[in-house]
Enzyme design. Structure first.
Site, PDB file in Angstrom:
ATOM      1  N   ASP A 486       0.832  -1.206   0.000  1.00 52.51           N
ATOM      2  CA  ASP A 486       0.000   0.000   0.000  1.00 52.51           C
ATOM      3  C   ASP A 486       0.869   1.260   0.000  1.00 52.51           C
ATOM      4  OD1 ASP A 486      -2.315   1.531   0.145  1.00 52.51           O
ATOM      5  OD2 ASP A 486      -3.167   0.395   1.810  1.00 52.51           O
ATOM      6  N   ASP A 556     -10.902   1.880  -3.163  1.00 52.28           N
ATOM      7  CA  ASP A 556     -11.449   1.560  -1.839  1.00 52.28           C
ATOM      8  C   ASP A 556     -12.971   1.591  -1.861  1.00 52.28           C
ATOM      9  OD1 ASP A 556      -9.062   1.103  -0.651  1.00 52.28           O
ATOM     10  OD2 ASP A 556      -8.949   3.000   0.445  1.00 52.28           O
TER      11      ASP A 556
HETATM   12  C1  GLA Z   1      -5.713   1.987   2.201  1.00 49.74           C
HETATM   13  C2  GLA Z   1      -6.104   0.829   1.310  1.00 49.74           C
HETATM   14  C3  GLA Z   1      -7.145  -0.008   2.011  1.00 49.74           C
HETATM   15  C4  GLA Z   1      -6.632  -0.488   3.334  1.00 49.74           C
HETATM   16  C5  GLA Z   1      -6.168   0.682   4.175  1.00 49.74           C
HETATM   17  C6  GLA Z   1      -5.473   0.208   5.430  1.00 49.74           C
HETATM   18  O1  GLA Z   1      -6.753   2.898   2.324  1.00 49.74           O
HETATM   19  O2  GLA Z   1      -6.551   1.275   0.068  1.00 49.74           O
HETATM   20  O3  GLA Z   1      -7.533  -1.099   1.207  1.00 49.74           O
HETATM   21  O4  GLA Z   1      -5.575  -1.386   3.126  1.00 49.74           O
HETATM   22  O5  GLA Z   1      -5.274   1.533   3.460  1.00 49.74           O
HETATM   23  O6  GLA Z   1      -4.996   1.255   6.196  1.00 49.74           O
END
Ligand code: GLA
Length: 748
Positions: A486, A556
């Site tokens: 990430d 997301d």
């Molecule tokens: C980001 C990612 C999510 C999740 C969060 C965790 O927003 O896109 O899928 O992994 O971080 O903090």
């Protein structure tokens, strides 16, 4: 007479080059033995030398009429323009000489044709697969500074794609300060074959709203899309499309350019007074400089170009084929990926060993194959204020560590995946306390935090070594099949403790190179690892990342309704095999919307497929839906990953329904997805003409699934491909919003 050397042809006089793919030609020529000109890119033609066009409107000769050289420079169709020579359009290469001047005057030197395609040191790039490819290299030189430029062109004939890049070498005697090195430019007519001005197709967005399509007129002057936040970002895709007005899936001319790079970019179109355009793509010149010492070479990232005579659908399929065969690597390149369940939306930071195990146990019973432990398993991380950089397991949450979890999962036949955010550091972390200089921040000034975190300076080898070692230790400690990488903020407060003041402008590019280096090291050390890139959803969804990870988390926003539009945008540029797509709980955590469980599954099937919910809270009915979706995944994922994608109707355009299909390469089968998104009163049926089938083959159409969850193996009809594509089929009315159906069409 031309001699044919596979895809690269050279005219008898040696002053014209043509690069052919199955359906396209690209022609470059030399003017007065000096300047390299862009002559043509478009539908396939048989001529290599297009100098006949000057009989109609002779170009001002830079040799014979040198009193007007400046006018020539400002009007000529260059293949790769320099800087400061009188060409007032966007330049491609600018270098500050030791005397402070910036002119770069690129003159033709020679060419080479070689078979194969070399990788680019430190950067992602397309590669040849089974079929051999050819590369044309053209050398240009600026006699004053000693800068020598090599332009590289490789054709991927079956995909109708040409890959371009540039190498810049300092062959002079003193340091040069590169201020811009674009990867590709093209000077071309601003109108299509019907004389209609091309329009600009781009994709914009933000968090949870990625991949929004926009088509706009190309006005006079410069227009385009950029990023200067240190990554590609979710605000703009680096993609640039030039399209005929009213372009559709099947009709209109389309030029598509994509940038194999994950940092700052500039994708620009500049329309001049005569309506011609200069298209350019490369690292954004803002926040970029690079000191090039004598003998050193700078490698630009790669641009891939495609041309379609037959609308957007062909462009998409060209990019899909290119990425699947010539960009994505590794064990999972051509393989089904494990169906995963990710605990993020199920638990956020509030989980422990027992909770994860209970999720895994019930997931396993439903046929799910891998548990991904998302954010919160390390350091003291119980919220997003702490511990990034401390990649050691939190034994309070996971007593016995990752090893115990992985052993227990293995015993039940489940794989384990883990979340990391390697490029980040929390000020509240052991790493930051020990090495505050590892963070990108200007000494003596307070840096801007985002999600309370700072960015690690991965341009520095010691920072990368620390990260690689800590991630390696975790991955070696247990059986870990998958990593979600990430990256949840962008870069600010630029300063690297590893660079002298004269090189601070190199930080952004060196940061991107550092990310690539880390991911490459990880993949070399763990070749079986499945890597999924992510950046607050799709904020680093670019073809550069696909070289390292065969899949990227698309957004997301897991609301199936939103995903229809987001995935439609992503599908235009990227193969379905790489689009991270999961079924999540309703009401959806981002939008509050409720969509039937089967529709959520049908939408996620057009991606990598998985779940993002607390399965322990689900009803038996929903778990039955999961079992059925898992069955559908196993039946159709090979087709979805490898087939040709055809968009039939777009909810974003019509406001009511969406329809797309994937046809196998041998045209023996098709999976058709119909999404009845919004109810429309008094609209009983939808008339759908299939696409991509073989006209002469006879097919049987089955209704495989629809959102009520009932399995229906009903044969709807039997007909020839030509009939199904022209007379079409009728999808009966569905009741309520967000309903859906899957049809399988197979050769009789
Ligand atoms: C980001 C990612 C999510 C999740 C969060 C965790 O927003 O896109 O899928 O992994 O971080 O903090």
């Amino acid at each position: 007479m031309n001699y044919i050397v596979h895809s690269v042809l050279v005219s008898d006089g040696g002053d014209s080059f043509r690069i052919d793919t199955a359906n396209t030609s690209y022609v470059i020529g030399i003017q007065d033995g000096l300047y390299l000109g862009h002559f043509y890119y478009g539908a396939k033609i048989p001529e290599t030398d297009l100098s006949y066009k000057t009989a109609f409107a002779p170009p001002m000769s830079p040799v014979k009429t040198s009193r007007e050289l400046c006018v020539f420079m400002d009007c000529y169709n260059f293949e790769y323009p320099g800087w400061g020579t009188g060409d007032s359009r966007e330049g491609a290469l600018k270098a500050i000489d030791s005397n402070g001047t910036s002119r770069v005057n690129l003159l033709y030197k020679g060419y080479r044709i070689s078979s194969g395609k070399e990788p680019i040191p430190g950067l992602p790039s397309t590669f040849a697969a089974e079929d051999p490819v050819e590369t044309l290299e053209i050398d240009l030189q600026d006699p004053d500074t000693g800068l020598s430029v090599t332009l590289f062109y490789t054709a991927f004939p079956e995909c109708d794609v040409i890959a371009r890049r540039v190498e810049v070498k300092n062959e002079g005697g003193h340091d040069l300060d590169l201020q811009r090195v674009l990867s590709a430019t093209m000077d071309m007519p601003g109108v299509d074959r019907q004389g209609r001005p091309f329009e600009l197709l781009t994709y914009h967005g933000t968090w949870a709203r990625e991949f929004t399509k926009e088509i706009r007129p190309i006005g006079f002057g410069r227009t385009g899309v950029v990023s200067i936040c240190g990554k590609t970002g979710n605000r703009m895709q680096s993609f640039l499309g030039l399209v005929s007005p009213a372009v559709s899936q099947e009709q209109g001319q389309v030029y598509g350019l994509q940038f194999l790079y994950s940092g700052n970019f500039s994708s620009m179109v500049e329309k001049g007074p005569n309506g011609d355009i200069r298209v350019s793509m490369g690292i954004h010149p803002e926040e970029f400089s690079w000191k090039l010492c004598p003998g050193e070479t700078f490698h630009s990232p790669e641009v891939v170009l495609t041309y379609s005579d037959a609308g957007l659908g062909k462009m998409s399929r060209n990019f899909h084929d290119l990425y699947r065969a010539h960009l994505i690597r590794g064990k999972y390149k051509d393989k089904k990926r494990p169906i995963l369940i990710n605990n993020w939306e199920a638990t956020y930071f509030d989980f422990d060993h027992d909770k994860l195990l209970s999720i895994a146990k019930q997931a396993k019973e439903c046929g799910i194959e891998m548990l991904v432990v998302d954010d919160g398993w390390f350091g003291k991380r119980n919220d997003d204020n702490t511990s990034l950089g401390d990649w050691t397991v939190n034994e309070e949450k996971l007593p016995g560590g990752i090893r115990r979890l992985s052993d227990e999962l293995s015993a039940m036949g489940m794989k384990l995946g883990l979340w990391f955010e390697p490029e980040m550091v929390s000020p509240d972390s052991d790493l930051f306390r020990a090495h505050p200089d590892y963070a990108i921040a200007i000494p003596g000034r307070e840096p801007a935090r985002s999600r309370n975190q700072l960015v690690l300076d991965v341009s520095r080898k010691e920072v990368r070594d620390y990260l690689f070692d800590s991630i390696r230790k975790v991955l070696e400690s247990a059986d870990i099949a998958y990593v979600k990488w990430d990256m949840n903020r962008h870069l600010s407060d630029l300063y690297s403790a590893g660079l002298p003041s004269g090189r601070q402008g190199e930080l952004m590019h060196r940061f991107t190179l550092g990310v690539y280096d880390l991911q490459e090291r990880l993949l070399s050390a763990f070749p079986d690892l499945l890597l999924e890139n992510c950046s607050s959803g799709g904020a680093r969804f670019d073809p550069g990342m696909l070289y390292y990870s065969p899949q990227i988390w698309t957004s997301d926003d897991t609301d199936a309704y939103e995903r229809i539009r987001i995935q439609a945008g992503a599908q235009t540029l990227y193969p379905l095999s790489c689009l991270g797509a999961h079924v999540s709980i309703c009401p959806n955590h981002v939008t509050g919307r409720t969509v039937p469980f089967m529709t959520r599954g049908i939408v996620a099937l057009a991606g990598t497929f998985g779940y993002e919910l607390d399965i322990t809270q689900l009803s038996e009915e929903d778990k039955a839906h999961i079992r059925r979706q898992v069955e559908l995944f196993h039946t159709y994922n090979d087709l979805i990953r490898n087939g040709d994608f055809y968009r039939i109707a777009s909810f974003a355009d019509n406001g009511f329904y969406d329809c797309y299909g994937v046809v196998s390469k041998d045209k023996k089968e098709m999976l058709l997805t119909f999404l009845h998104v919004m109810n429309q009163p008094c609209m009983p049926n939808r008339h759908i003409c299939l696409k991509g089938l073989a006209p002469e083959k006879r097919y049987r159409v089955f209704l495989v699934e629809e959102s009520s969850g009932k399995e229906k193996k009903d044969i709807v009809c039997e007909a020839f491909g030509s009939t199904l594509m022209n007379a079409g089929i009728v999808i009966p009315c569905m009741y309520g919003d967000f309903q859906s159906a899957l049809y399988h069409i197979e050769e009789v």
